[in-house]
Motif scaffolding. Structure first.
Motif, PDB file in Angstrom:
ATOM      1  N   GLU A  28     -21.523 -12.062  13.452  1.00  0.00           N
ATOM      2  CA  GLU A  28     -22.437 -11.661  12.308  1.00  0.00           C
ATOM      3  C   GLU A  28     -23.539 -10.062  12.974  1.00  0.00           C
ATOM      4  O   GLU A  28     -23.905  -9.218  12.268  1.00  0.00           O
ATOM      5  CB  GLU A  28     -23.362 -12.577  11.882  1.00  0.00           C
ATOM      6  N   ALA A  29     -23.710 -10.077  13.827  1.00  0.00           N
ATOM      7  CA  ALA A  29     -24.900  -9.700  14.506  1.00  0.00           C
ATOM      8  C   ALA A  29     -24.325  -8.281  14.561  1.00  0.00           C
ATOM      9  O   ALA A  29     -25.128  -7.250  14.167  1.00  0.00           O
ATOM     10  CB  ALA A  29     -25.305  -9.861  15.535  1.00  0.00           C
ATOM     11  N   ARG A  32     -23.571  -6.738  11.017  1.00  0.00           N
ATOM     12  CA  ARG A  32     -24.775  -6.511   9.600  1.00  0.00           C
ATOM     13  C   ARG A  32     -25.918  -4.874  10.598  1.00  0.00           C
ATOM     14  O   ARG A  32     -26.103  -4.447   9.835  1.00  0.00           O
ATOM     15  CB  ARG A  32     -26.065  -7.465  10.134  1.00  0.00           C
ATOM     16  N   ASP A  33     -25.595  -4.942  12.165  1.00  0.00           N
ATOM     17  CA  ASP A  33     -26.581  -3.718  12.212  1.00  0.00           C
ATOM     18  C   ASP A  33     -25.450  -3.293  13.299  1.00  0.00           C
ATOM     19  O   ASP A  33     -25.114  -3.061  14.654  1.00  0.00           O
ATOM     20  CB  ASP A  33     -27.485  -4.031  13.701  1.00  0.00           C
ATOM     21  N   ARG A  36     -27.033  -1.918  16.580  1.00  0.00           N
ATOM     22  CA  ARG A  36     -26.749  -3.228  17.394  1.00  0.00           C
ATOM     23  C   ARG A  36     -26.801  -2.563  19.566  1.00  0.00           C
ATOM     24  O   ARG A  36     -27.600  -2.696  20.533  1.00  0.00           O
ATOM     25  CB  ARG A  36     -26.505  -4.451  17.585  1.00  0.00           C
ATOM     26  N   ASP A  57     -31.891 -10.982  20.313  1.00  0.00           N
ATOM     27  CA  ASP A  57     -32.262  -9.343  19.093  1.00  0.00           C
ATOM     28  C   ASP A  57     -33.193  -8.854  19.742  1.00  0.00           C
ATOM     29  O   ASP A  57     -34.116  -9.461  19.981  1.00  0.00           O
ATOM     30  CB  ASP A  57     -32.072 -10.356  17.775  1.00  0.00           C
TER      31      ASP A  57
END
Ligand code: F6P
Length: 527
Positions: A28-29, A32-33, A36, A57
Motif C-alpha cells: 500500500e505504501a 500510495r506514494d 517512496r 516511513d
C-alpha cells in the motif's frame, strides 16, 4: 546520558508504532506514494542503499533520528573519532578510523603511517619473492575473519600464482591437512594475534613451527612473520619479523592495521591503500553527514526499530556475490561481539533487546536452503541484500541471472501472494488428491516482509573498504542508542577459562567436582 527507553523520542516511536507502524503495509505504501523509493534511498561513498522496502516511513526515520540526538550519537561519535576513551571497561580509545586516515590527518598519524609503510613494503617484498607460493595466516576471530573475508572478496585483484590459506580452529583438522600439502621452502606463516596469547593461535603456530623445523627449516625470519600488539611475546616465540598495532584497535576492527597483511600480500600495496581510502571516505560520511541522510546511522537506527519496536530478533545478510561468501561470518563477529551486551555503561541490566542474531549465506545459494523460512515461516526476518552492478568476469548472462534473483527475492518478500492468487495458478508438482483451497493456503506468501538492498558499482578494494566501514559505524550507532559498550567482549572469557581448567582433566580423566553432565561426557571421552 539518558537511557534510550526513557527518551521522548522512544515514547514517540512507541506511539508511532501503535498508530502507523504495526499496520504499515509496504504494498500500500508504494501504491500510495510513487516517490517512496526515491525518498527512502540514500547515497554514501561507494554504496547506494534502497531502504524503501523496510517497514518504516519518513515519520519513523524522523523519530529515530530524534532518538539518536537524544542519545547524543553525534557527540559520542565525535568523541570516539577524537580518540577519547570509548571502551570504558578496558579504559581504551577506539580508533580504527585513525588507521585509514590520510598521512598527517587523524590521531597517531606518524605511528600509523610508519607501521603501514613498513607492513606494505614487506607485503611487496613477499609478492616479489617467487620462492614464496603459499602464505598461511594463523589467527582467529578478528585476526582471521576480516582478512579471510577481504582476500576472498578481492580475489580478482590477487595474483593467481600465490595461494593464501587461513587457519583458525584449534581443531587439528584445520592445520594438519593443510601442512601435508605445503612445502616449507615455499611457505610463509603469518601469526596474527592482537594479544599473542590466544590458545588456538598459539597451538597452531607451534604446530607450524614444529612442522617447519622438523623438515630442516631454520630461516624462521624468512618463513614466519607476526602481526600483533605484543611484539615481545612474538619475539619470545622466535619470530623477529613483526608488524605492530595498538590497544586502541579492537580485534574485530583490526583488518585495517598490520592484521591486514594477508590482504596486502594478496592485492598489493596500492590496492590496500585504496581499501583504506574507501573506508576513510565512509568515515567522513559518518562524521559529517546529517543524521537524516547518514547511512550508517540510519541502518543502525532501523536495527533498533526492528529489535525494540517490531520485536525482530535476527537479520539475514544475503550478499549476491560469491566473493562476499564470508561476509556474514565476518559480520557475526563485528555485530554480535560488539553489541551482544545486556548491561548499560553503568553495568545496569537493560530492559530491552540489543544485537540481533546476524546470519546468512551468499545468494543464490541461500534461496535453495533457508529462504523458504524467510518467505513463509512464522518469524519475520529483515533481509539485507547486497548486489554488485559490474561483475569481475565476462559471463554477463550469469550475472544478469544473479541480479534478477536478487531483485526477485526482495520483491517476493514484499509482495507475497494471496491464497486467491495462488488458486488461479497451476502447480505442476501439486498432488491431485489435495483440495484446491487447501493447496492455495499452503502456497500463500504473507508478503510485507522487510528488506534493504545495498548496491555497489563493482566490488573493488575501495568499495569493499567503504562497505565494511559502513557496517562498523552502523554497529556504533546502534550501540550508542542502546547505551552499551560496543568495544569490549567479556562474554568470551568464561568459556576460555573453563577450557583451560578442563584441558588437564582430558589427560588425567579426573572428573572430581564437575557437574554431572560434564563429568559423564569426560568419562566417555576417556573410556
Ligand atoms: O575470543 C574473542 C577474541 O578476543 C576476539 O575479540 C579477537 O578478535 C579474537 O579473540 C582473537 O584475539 P587475538 O587477536 O588476540 O588472538
Amino acid at each position: 546520558m539518558t537511557r534510550c527507553d526513557r527518551t521522548r523520542a522512544w515514547a514517540a516511536l512507541a506511539g508511532h508504532y501503535e498508530a502507523h507502524g504495526r499496520d504499515l503495509d509496504l504494498r500500500e505504501a508504494f501504491a500510495r506514494d510513487p516517490g517512496r523509493a526515491a525518498a527512502l534511498s540514500f547515497e554514501a561513498p561507494e554504496v547506494y542503499a534502497d531502504l524503501s522496502k523496510n517497514l518504516v516511513d519518513l515519520a519513523t526515520l524522523r523519530f529515530l533520528v530524534e532518538l539518536a540526538q537524544e542519545c547524543e550519537l553525534p557527540a559520542r561519535r565525535d568523541a570516539m573519532l577524537r580518540g577519547e576513551v570509548a571502551n570504558a571497561t578496558e579504559g581504551r580509545a577506539v580508533l580504527h578510523t585513525a588507521l585509514r586516515a590520510p598521512r598527517g590527518a587523524g590521531p597517531f598519524s606518524d605511528e600509523v603511517h610508519a607501521e603501514l609503510d613498513a607492513m606494505l613494503a614487506y607485503a611487496e617484498r613477499v609478492r616479489a619473492d617467487a620462492a614464496i607460493t603459499d602464505i598461511v595466516n594463523i589467527g582467529i576471530g578478528g585476526s582471521d575473519l576480516g582478512p579471510l573475508m577481504a582476500v576472498r572478496a578481492l580475489q580478482a585483484w590477487g595474483d593467481p600464482g600465490r595461494r593464501l590459506h587461513f587457519v583458525s580452529n584449534v581443531d587439528g583438522h584445520d592445520i594438519v591437512p593443510l601442512l601435508q600439502r605445503l612445502d616449507p621452502a615455499h611457505t610463509l606463516f603469518i601469526v596474527a594475534s592482537k594479544t599473542f596469547t590466544t590458545q588456538e593461535t598459539m597451538a597452531n603456530a607451534r604446530t607450524a613451527r614444529d612442522w617447519f623445523t622438523a623438515a630442516g627449516g631454520t630461516d624462521i625470519a624468512r618463513h614466519f612473520a607476526a602481526t600483533t600488539t605484543n611484539v615481545a611475546a612474538a619475539a619470545a616465540f622466535g619470530i623477529t619479523t613483526t608488524f605492530g598495532f595498538w590497544d586502541w584497535v579492537g580485534g574485530r576492527y583490526s583488518m585495517w592495521s598490520a592484521i591486514g597483511l594477508p590482504i596486502a600480500i594478496a592485492i598489493g600495496a596500492a590496492n590496500f591503500r585504496d581499501f583504506l581510502a574507501g573506508a576513510h571516505a565512509m568515515d567522513r560520511h559518518y562524521a559529517a553527514t546529517p543524521l537524516a541522510r547518514n547511512l550508517p546511522a540510519l541502518l543502525g537506527l532501523i536495527d533498533v526499530w526492528y529489535r525494540n519496536f517490531r520485536g525482530y530478533t535476527s537479520r539475514s545478510v544475503a550478499p549476491y556475490h560469491q566473493g562476499l561468501a564470508r561476509l556474514p561470518a565476518y559480520l557475526q563477529q563485528l555485530e554480535m561481539e560488539s553489541n551482544g551486551k545486556q548491561v548499560d555503561l553503568d553495568g545496569d541490566a537493560l530492559p530491552y533487546g540489543t544485537s540481533p542474531v546476524v546470519w546468512g549465506e551468499p545468494g543464490t545459494n541461500g534461496q535453495h536452503a533457508y529462504f523458504q523460512m524467510l518467505h513463509q515461516g512464522t518469524e519475520v526476518v529483515p533481509v539485507e541484500f547486497i548486489a554488485v552492478k559490474h561483475p569481475a568476469h565476462d559471463r554477463l548472462d550469469q550475472h544478469r541471472m544473479l541480479l534478477a534473483n536478487c531483485l526477485a527475492q526482495s520483491q517476493a518478500l514484499m509482495q507475497g501472494k494471496t491464497a486467491a492468487e495462488a488458486a488461479t495458478e497451476r502447480a505442476p508438482t501439486a498432488s491431485d488428491a489435495i483440495a484446491p483451497a487447501v493447496l492455495a493456503r499452503h502456497r500463500r506468501f504473507p508478503g510485507n516482509r522487510p528488506s534493504t538492498t545495498l548496491l555497489l558499482d563493482a566490488l573493488t578494494p575501495r568499495s569493499l573498504g567503504a562497505l565494511i566501514a559502513l557496517y562498523e559505524h552502523r554497529v556504533h550507532a546502534a550501540g550508542v542508542v542502546w547505551g552499551i559498550n560496543s568495544f569490549d567482549q567479556w562474554g568470551v572469557e568464561l568459556g576460555k577459562a573453563l577450557a583451560n581448567e578442563l584441558l588437564p582433566r582430558l589427560e588425567s580423566g579426573d572428573a572430581a567436582g564437575l557437574d554431572g553432565s560434564t563429568a559423564a561426557l569426560l568419562r566417555r571421552l576417556k573410556a
